[in-house]
Design a protein around this motif. Structure first.
Motif, PDB file in Angstrom:
ATOM      1  N   LYS A   1      -3.022  -4.485  -6.119  1.00 43.72           N
ATOM      2  CA  LYS A   1      -1.792  -3.747  -6.405  1.00 43.72           C
ATOM      3  C   LYS A   1      -1.884  -2.278  -5.988  1.00 43.72           C
ATOM      4  O   LYS A   1      -0.864  -1.621  -5.797  1.00 43.72           O
ATOM      5  CB  LYS A   1      -1.479  -3.830  -7.902  1.00 43.72           C
ATOM      6  N   GLU A   2      -3.099  -1.775  -5.880  1.00 45.64           N
ATOM      7  CA  GLU A   2      -3.270  -0.362  -5.540  1.00 45.64           C
ATOM      8  C   GLU A   2      -2.800  -0.080  -4.114  1.00 45.64           C
ATOM      9  O   GLU A   2      -3.024  -0.873  -3.196  1.00 45.64           O
ATOM     10  CB  GLU A   2      -4.743   0.034  -5.678  1.00 45.64           C
ATOM     11  N   LYS A   3      -2.142   1.050  -3.922  1.00 40.84           N
ATOM     12  CA  LYS A   3      -1.752   1.503  -2.590  1.00 40.84           C
ATOM     13  C   LYS A   3      -2.849   2.432  -2.093  1.00 40.84           C
ATOM     14  O   LYS A   3      -2.909   3.597  -2.468  1.00 40.84           O
ATOM     15  CB  LYS A   3      -0.407   2.239  -2.661  1.00 40.84           C
ATOM     16  N   PRO A   4      -3.773   1.932  -1.260  1.00 37.03           N
ATOM     17  CA  PRO A   4      -4.978   2.700  -0.920  1.00 37.03           C
ATOM     18  C   PRO A   4      -4.672   3.968  -0.121  1.00 37.03           C
ATOM     19  O   PRO A   4      -3.775   3.995   0.724  1.00 37.03           O
ATOM     20  CB  PRO A   4      -5.798   1.714  -0.095  1.00 37.03           C
ATOM     21  N   LYS A   5      -5.461   5.007  -0.410  1.00 39.87           N
ATOM     22  CA  LYS A   5      -5.344   6.270   0.322  1.00 39.87           C
ATOM     23  C   LYS A   5      -6.141   6.169   1.624  1.00 39.87           C
ATOM     24  O   LYS A   5      -7.304   5.779   1.618  1.00 39.87           O
ATOM     25  CB  LYS A   5      -5.873   7.420  -0.532  1.00 39.87           C
TER      26      LYS A   5
ATOM     27  N   GLN B   1       4.487   4.521   8.353  1.00 32.27           N
ATOM     28  CA  GLN B   1       5.588   3.721   7.823  1.00 32.27           C
ATOM     29  C   GLN B   1       5.115   2.448   7.127  1.00 32.27           C
ATOM     30  O   GLN B   1       5.918   1.744   6.518  1.00 32.27           O
ATOM     31  CB  GLN B   1       6.538   3.347   8.971  1.00 32.27           C
ATOM     32  N   ASN B   2       3.812   2.174   7.214  1.00 34.45           N
ATOM     33  CA  ASN B   2       3.270   0.977   6.565  1.00 34.45           C
ATOM     34  C   ASN B   2       3.375   1.135   5.049  1.00 34.45           C
ATOM     35  O   ASN B   2       2.747   2.023   4.459  1.00 34.45           O
ATOM     36  CB  ASN B   2       1.812   0.778   6.978  1.00 34.45           C
ATOM     37  N   PRO B   3       4.132   0.278   4.364  1.00 31.90           N
ATOM     38  CA  PRO B   3       4.329   0.441   2.916  1.00 31.90           C
ATOM     39  C   PRO B   3       3.104   0.088   2.079  1.00 31.90           C
ATOM     40  O   PRO B   3       3.067   0.375   0.882  1.00 31.90           O
ATOM     41  CB  PRO B   3       5.494  -0.506   2.623  1.00 31.90           C
ATOM     42  N   ARG B   4       2.089  -0.504   2.695  1.00 28.68           N
ATOM     43  CA  ARG B   4       0.934  -0.964   1.929  1.00 28.68           C
ATOM     44  C   ARG B   4      -0.202   0.044   1.893  1.00 28.68           C
ATOM     45  O   ARG B   4      -1.223  -0.218   1.269  1.00 28.68           O
ATOM     46  CB  ARG B   4       0.432  -2.293   2.518  1.00 28.68           C
ATOM     47  N   ILE B   5      -0.049   1.178   2.576  1.00 26.69           N
ATOM     48  CA  ILE B   5      -1.077   2.218   2.532  1.00 26.69           C
ATOM     49  C   ILE B   5      -0.434   3.574   2.314  1.00 26.69           C
ATOM     50  O   ILE B   5       0.761   3.774   2.570  1.00 26.69           O
ATOM     51  CB  ILE B   5      -1.929   2.246   3.827  1.00 26.69           C
ATOM     52  N   ASN B   6      -1.216   4.512   1.808  1.00 25.53           N
ATOM     53  CA  ASN B   6      -0.762   5.880   1.566  1.00 25.53           C
ATOM     54  C   ASN B   6      -1.550   6.807   2.478  1.00 25.53           C
ATOM     55  O   ASN B   6      -2.729   7.060   2.247  1.00 25.53           O
ATOM     56  CB  ASN B   6      -0.973   6.242   0.092  1.00 25.53           C
ATOM     57  N   VAL B   7      -0.903   7.293   3.541  1.00 19.50           N
ATOM     58  CA  VAL B   7      -1.576   8.118   4.538  1.00 19.50           C
ATOM     59  C   VAL B   7      -1.622   9.566   4.064  1.00 19.50           C
ATOM     60  O   VAL B   7      -0.583  10.172   3.775  1.00 19.50           O
ATOM     61  CB  VAL B   7      -0.875   8.023   5.910  1.00 19.50           C
ATOM     62  N   LEU B   8      -2.835  10.122   3.974  1.00 17.45           N
ATOM     63  CA  LEU B   8      -3.039  11.515   3.564  1.00 17.45           C
ATOM     64  C   LEU B   8      -3.319  12.382   4.788  1.00 17.45           C
ATOM     65  O   LEU B   8      -3.763  11.876   5.827  1.00 17.45           O
ATOM     66  CB  LEU B   8      -4.210  11.617   2.583  1.00 17.45           C
TER      67      LEU B   8
ATOM     68  N   ALA C   1      -8.352  -2.353   1.653  1.00 20.36           N
ATOM     69  CA  ALA C   1      -7.590  -1.380   2.442  1.00 20.36           C
ATOM     70  C   ALA C   1      -7.758  -1.669   3.934  1.00 20.36           C
ATOM     71  O   ALA C   1      -6.790  -1.630   4.703  1.00 20.36           O
ATOM     72  CB  ALA C   1      -8.050   0.038   2.118  1.00 20.36           C
ATOM     73  N   ALA C   2      -8.991  -1.965   4.349  1.00 17.72           N
ATOM     74  CA  ALA C   2      -9.242  -2.294   5.756  1.00 17.72           C
ATOM     75  C   ALA C   2      -8.487  -3.549   6.165  1.00 17.72           C
ATOM     76  O   ALA C   2      -7.960  -3.632   7.288  1.00 17.72           O
ATOM     77  CB  ALA C   2     -10.738  -2.478   5.987  1.00 17.72           C
ATOM     78  N   GLY C   3      -8.407  -4.518   5.263  1.00 18.22           N
ATOM     79  CA  GLY C   3      -7.644  -5.729   5.559  1.00 18.22           C
ATOM     80  C   GLY C   3      -6.169  -5.436   5.749  1.00 18.22           C
ATOM     81  O   GLY C   3      -5.526  -5.989   6.652  1.00 18.22           O
ATOM     82  N   ASN C   4      -5.607  -4.553   4.915  1.00 14.39           N
ATOM     83  CA  ASN C   4      -4.201  -4.164   5.065  1.00 14.39           C
ATOM     84  C   ASN C   4      -3.959  -3.484   6.416  1.00 14.39           C
ATOM     85  O   ASN C   4      -2.986  -3.789   7.115  1.00 14.39           O
ATOM     86  CB  ASN C   4      -3.792  -3.214   3.940  1.00 14.39           C
ATOM     87  N   ILE C   5      -4.840  -2.566   6.763  1.00 11.46           N
ATOM     88  CA  ILE C   5      -4.680  -1.827   8.021  1.00 11.46           C
ATOM     89  C   ILE C   5      -4.850  -2.756   9.212  1.00 11.46           C
ATOM     90  O   ILE C   5      -4.070  -2.713  10.180  1.00 11.46           O
ATOM     91  CB  ILE C   5      -5.695  -0.668   8.095  1.00 11.46           C
ATOM     92  N   ASP C   6      -5.876  -3.601   9.158  1.00 10.35           N
ATOM     93  CA  ASP C   6      -6.142  -4.524  10.254  1.00 10.35           C
ATOM     94  C   ASP C   6      -4.959  -5.466  10.475  1.00 10.35           C
ATOM     95  O   ASP C   6      -4.528  -5.685  11.623  1.00 10.35           O
ATOM     96  CB  ASP C   6      -7.415  -5.317   9.959  1.00 10.35           C
ATOM     97  N   GLY C   7      -4.429  -6.019   9.384  1.00 10.11           N
ATOM     98  CA  GLY C   7      -3.278  -6.914   9.507  1.00 10.11           C
ATOM     99  C   GLY C   7      -2.057  -6.212  10.069  1.00 10.11           C
ATOM    100  O   GLY C   7      -1.335  -6.763  10.912  1.00 10.11           O
ATOM    101  N   PHE C   8      -1.826  -4.972   9.626  1.00  2.00           N
ATOM    102  CA  PHE C   8      -0.668  -4.232  10.118  1.00  2.00           C
ATOM    103  C   PHE C   8      -0.805  -3.909  11.603  1.00  2.00           C
ATOM    104  O   PHE C   8       0.152  -4.025  12.378  1.00  2.00           O
ATOM    105  CB  PHE C   8      -0.495  -2.942   9.316  1.00  2.00           C
TER     106      PHE C   8
END
Length: 404
Positions: A55-59, A77-84, A135-142
């Motif tokens: 559930k966490e939106k990784p930084k 624009q990826n809703p599953r990550i929080n870009v800092l 987090a890496a899985g979210n980024i890789d999939g996107f």
């Protein structure tokens, strides 16, 4: 040899054991409560941790990409990550878990992408850390979806169907029966718990019937009875064996009840990968019965060995100190059987404890290699007979019984 005399000693020790609260707790309550408490606690914590991590939106930080606004904007624009905003110490921040991952974009990515050779985007993570891996899985999939969308647009621009991008589909399908899937998950754990419970169930009665008798000053009274020392030690041994086997059977009953309750709950579904079915933990009665049968020579080995060791002690506390190193020796082969790649072989089939542990893994999956079963059962019986013979011999030595 008089079975009547052995039976008299056994009934006498059984009556006293049923009056001992410590024996009742280690024999009945521990195996019945330990597995459900440990299982519920472990799965509850794992479900909570994994659910929270999902559930966490990784930084995340983007490293480079100043000349590639297309991919940078797509990541933002990826809703599953929080870009800092990028920081110079981004590597340390990943290691210190301030951020979960960093995306390194090579120079001139957008420009090279148009030419068809954009290079490689690197995802820097904290290896082995759950939230970083997710987090890496979210980024890789996107990024794969982003890559496919670019390819689809190029195909469309050239009036080609988007199906050329994926001419076929790939789908994983589990064809393993439920008992084999359960064996792969639970086999090593059940083998470990079987060894531990057989030892734990035999330990307290063995100490109480030897060092405990010395400490209470009743050993001389028992030895003066009109019963041979061989009959005395065999009667005591049977009581210890009974406690060990009851503990093993109650442990398996507890595992069966716990896995059935866990299967009906939603915990396994939450712990499964997204889109994957929950694992099946069904244990067949034949597998449970087979494991209990293999526990018989194992319990004989532990019961005779513990009686021999505890017989050297003068008090309950001293016996515990003698047996403590044995706990570590038992844990090593039990844990080794849980390691991936450790399979049953003819050489390992004669290694005490490890052979039973590896065989239990096979039995839980429904695999019955009768040549290994015969070899392991026979070798374990030989070790158990040797331990029992040694226990009888030690009980006949005055220097051991009345060691000062």
């Amino acid at each position: 040899m008089s079975l009547r005399n052995i039976g008299i000693v056994y009934r006498k020790e059984l009556t006293e054991a049923l009056r001992d609260k410590r024996t009742l707790i280690t024999t009945f309550l521990v195996p019945l409560l330990l597995i459900p408490v440990m299982g519920a606690g472990f799965t509850g914590v794992m479900s909570m941790v994994i659910g929270s991590a999902k559930k966490e939106k990784p930084k995340v930080m983007i490293v480079g990409g100043n000349d590639s606004p297309g991919v940078v904007e797509a990541l933002k624009q990826n809703p599953r990550i929080n870009v800092l905003p990028t920081a110079p110490d981004w590597k340390n921040r990943v290691i210190e878990k301030d951020i979960r991952a960093a995306v390194e974009i090579p120079g001139g990515f957008d420009k090279n992408l148009a030419k068809g050779d954009a290079g490689t985007i690197k995802i820097d993570i904290y290896g082995g850390e759950l939230k970083s891996e997710l987090a890496a899985g979210n980024i890789d999939g996107f990024l794969k979806e982003y890559r496919d969308s670019i390819t689809a647009r190029r195909l469309q621009a050239n009036h080609l169907p988007a199906e050329l991008l994926r001419p076929f589909q790939v789908k994983r399908q589990n064809i393993a029966p439920p008992e084999k899937e359960a064996g792969a998950i639970l086999g090593g754990i059940i083998a470990y718990m079987l060894i531990f419970m057989c030892l734990n169930g035999a330990m307290h009665p063995a100490i109480d019937l030897t060092a405990g008798e010395k400490e209470r000053g009743t050993m001389e009274t028992i030895l003066s009875s009109p019963v041979s020392r061989t009959h005395l030690v065999l009667g005591k041994f049977l009581l210890v064996l009974t406690a060990s086997l009851i503990t093993a059977m109650l442990m398996m009953f507890s595992v069966q009840v716990s896995t059935a309750a866990l299967q009906k709950s939603h915990v396994l579904g939450e712990m499964a990968e997204e889109g994957e079915p929950a694992p099946q933990l069904a244990l067949r009665p034949a597998a449970i019965a087979s494991v209990i049968i293999m526990a018989v020579p194992l319990s004989v080995l532990f019961s005779a060995g513990l009686i021999t060791i505890a017989l050297f002690a003068k008090s309950h506390k001293e016996a515990q100190s003698y047996i403590a190193p044995l706990m570590f020796l038992v844990v090593i082969p039990a844990v080794a059987a849980m390691l991936p790649g450790v399979d049953l072989t003819p050489k390992l089939a004669v290694v005490p404890l490890l052979n039973v542990s590896l065989l239990c893994k096979e039995l839980v999956t429904g695999e019955y290699h009768w040549n290994y079963i015969g070899l392991i059962f026979a070798s374990t019986c030989v070790y158990a007979a040797g331990a029992l013979f040694l226990a009888v011999k030690m009980f006949q030595r005055e220097s051991v019984l009345f060691r000062s």
